[in-house]
Design an enzyme around this catalytic site. Structure first.
Site, PDB file in Angstrom:
ATOM      1  N   ASP A  80     -27.878  32.331 -21.119  1.00  0.00           N
ATOM      2  CA  ASP A  80     -27.943  32.872 -22.597  1.00  0.00           C
ATOM      3  C   ASP A  80     -26.745  32.367 -23.535  1.00  0.00           C
ATOM      4  O   ASP A  80     -25.639  31.677 -22.671  1.00  0.00           O
ATOM      5  CB  ASP A  80     -27.888  34.474 -22.348  1.00  0.00           C
ATOM      6  CG  ASP A  80     -26.307  34.922 -21.766  1.00  0.00           C
ATOM      7  OD1 ASP A  80     -25.872  34.380 -20.711  1.00  0.00           O
ATOM      8  OD2 ASP A  80     -25.679  35.838 -22.641  1.00  0.00           O
ATOM      9  N   GLU A 175     -25.070  36.821 -19.632  1.00  0.00           N
ATOM     10  CA  GLU A 175     -23.625  36.768 -19.253  1.00  0.00           C
ATOM     11  C   GLU A 175     -22.825  37.275 -20.397  1.00  0.00           C
ATOM     12  O   GLU A 175     -21.453  37.890 -20.392  1.00  0.00           O
ATOM     13  CB  GLU A 175     -23.193  35.373 -18.483  1.00  0.00           C
ATOM     14  CG  GLU A 175     -21.712  35.365 -18.099  1.00  0.00           C
ATOM     15  CD  GLU A 175     -20.622  35.009 -19.096  1.00  0.00           C
ATOM     16  OE1 GLU A 175     -19.575  35.011 -18.557  1.00  0.00           O
ATOM     17  OE2 GLU A 175     -21.042  34.634 -20.142  1.00  0.00           O
TER      18      GLU A 175
END
Length: 430
Positions: A80, A175
């Site tokens: 991400d 994350e």
């Protein structure tokens, strides 16, 4: 290096921005696009046990090619990108043989990446840089790490003469919003230790990070016509302002470095009747971290006491939630895993830069979940914004470090290293 460039660009041009307001994992559907692509790519290069679970965690195995017992190690990166800056429609620019001068990212808006401001650029004169076009982030955080892990695994598969034990890899969602390790199955992963490839400049090797907490505060007030407000109106925005002013001066992100902790106001919105304040607390030292949280509670109690008579109930409501802790406590007992990474770098003529992370990684959470997991450089700079860039040579070196760690793990006497680690810890205690 062209394969690294092509692979990296194929990842960063897929929008994988995460969303802190979502309650799902992954927090955005678009993260599945890259996750599924990685599954197919890992299968194509010859990885085994390639899996993707219901929350988009991708895992795979490179089997051992030696007969003796070798500890299973792992490498982890997240796919991400931060919601702090748009990651949609990324259009990377390749700057070959960088001349050390200004780089025009966007002519129309006159956005320039300059070594006069970003002095680290000068380290990479003569190298190939990948930059943004000035309108998005790049996504080197952490698609550079993914590129390096996949490329290293492919290299080991194509070069079976390089001896290594069993290697596990994992790519995680979310994350950037602090949830990358939430649903990480450590038992399924099955590694004795791992490394996140999520650091910045070449040489970084980190096993200390902040202790972190998030704070949400609600300030109440009373709205009265301003012409008749004397002794009656309570402006919640002014109370919030007073609260902020009682935090220590000079202890903000822009005024601290190294091991210095801080308070960081991240959001403030309100009206006379109600104001919401969000801030984060960071400190490497646990005692100082606890004192910072105590100070927030102390200021809360003081303001509530000051307004107790006039308001009749608590006017400030504070919620503090711990987010992650310093991995140092979990890594030091197995310090040989740092020694191993340092040895790998030195053997490749890379100067190790061992320093604390002024942030956190999946690794700090994983370390407290039973998987010691320090952090290694991925090569990028200026994360989370339009000035982000990555030198291709740094990514190539990160690939070589992964390969060398795998090789050293298969040829190292860990009983001796474990003794050394325990000896270091005893010496520090004295």
């Amino acid at each position: 290096m062209q394969n690294i460039i092509d692979r990296f660009i194929s990842y960063v041009t897929i929008d994988t921005e995460s969303d802190p307001n979502s309650q799902t994992t992954p927090s955005t559907e678009k993260q599945w696009v890259l996750a599924k692509k990685l599954v197919e790519e890992l299968k194509a290069i010859g990885m085994e046990d390639v899996t993707i679970d219901d929350h988009s965690y991708v895992m795979a195995t490179l089997p051992s090619n030696v007969e003796h017992d070798v500890p299973t190690i792992g490498f982890v990166s997240h796919f991400d990108t931060t919601p702090d800056f748009t990651g949609a429609n990324v259009k990377p620019q390749i700057i070959e043989n960088y001349d050390g001068g200004d780089i025009l990212l966007n002519a129309e808006q006159n956005i320039v990446l300059s070594p006069n401001y970003f002095k680290d650029l000068l380290q990479y004169k003569g190298q190939t840089l990948i930059t943004t076009n000035g309108l998005t982030l790049l996504g080197a955080d952490d698609k550079a790490g993914i590129t390096e892990i996949v490329t290293a695994m492919e290299y080991l598969i194509k070069n079976p003469k390089i001896k290594h034990g069993k290697i596990r890899i994992c790519f995680t969602p979310d994350e950037e919003i602090g949830r990358g390790a939430d649903l990480f199955d450590v038992e399924k992963f099955g590694a004795k230790w791992a490394y996140t490839m999520d650091g910045s400049q070449i040489g970084e090797l980190e096993y200390e990070n902040f202790n972190a907490a998030g704070v949400k505060i609600t300030f109440k007030g009373k709205s009265v016509h301003p012409g008749y407000a004397k002794g009656k109106m309570i402006n919640s925005m002014l109370i919030a302002n007073d609260f902020i002013n009682q935090l220590p001066k000079g202890e903000t992100p822009q005024e601290t470095k190294g091991y210095e902790g801080f308070f960081h106001v991240t959001q403030l919105s309100g009206s006379i009747e109600e104001t919401k304040l969000e801030l984060i607390i960071r400190d490497h030292d646990m005692k100082k971290f606890l004192k910072r949280k105590e100070l927030v509670h102390k200021i809360t109690k003081k303001i509530n006491k000051d307004f107790a008579k006039q308001f009749g109930e608590d006017i400030v409501i504070t919620e503090i939630k711990d987010q992650y802790y310093n991995m140092k406590e979990k890594v030091e007992p197995v310090f040989f895993i740092i020694d191993l990474a340092e040895k790998a770098m030195k053997s490749l003529n890379i100067k190790p830069l061992i320093k604390p992370i002024r942030g956190g990684t999946d690794g700090c959470r994983l370390s407290y979940m039973g998987l010691p997991c320090p952090n290694i450089f991925a090569g990028g700079h200026n994360f989370h914004g339009k000035y982000e860039y990555v030198p291709v040579e740094s990514m190539q070196k990160a690939v070589e470090v992964i390969v060398k760690i795998a090789e050293l793990t298969a040829t190292t006497d860990f009983s001796e290293l474990e003794k050394k680690s325990k000896g270091k810890k005893k010496k520090e205690k004295k």
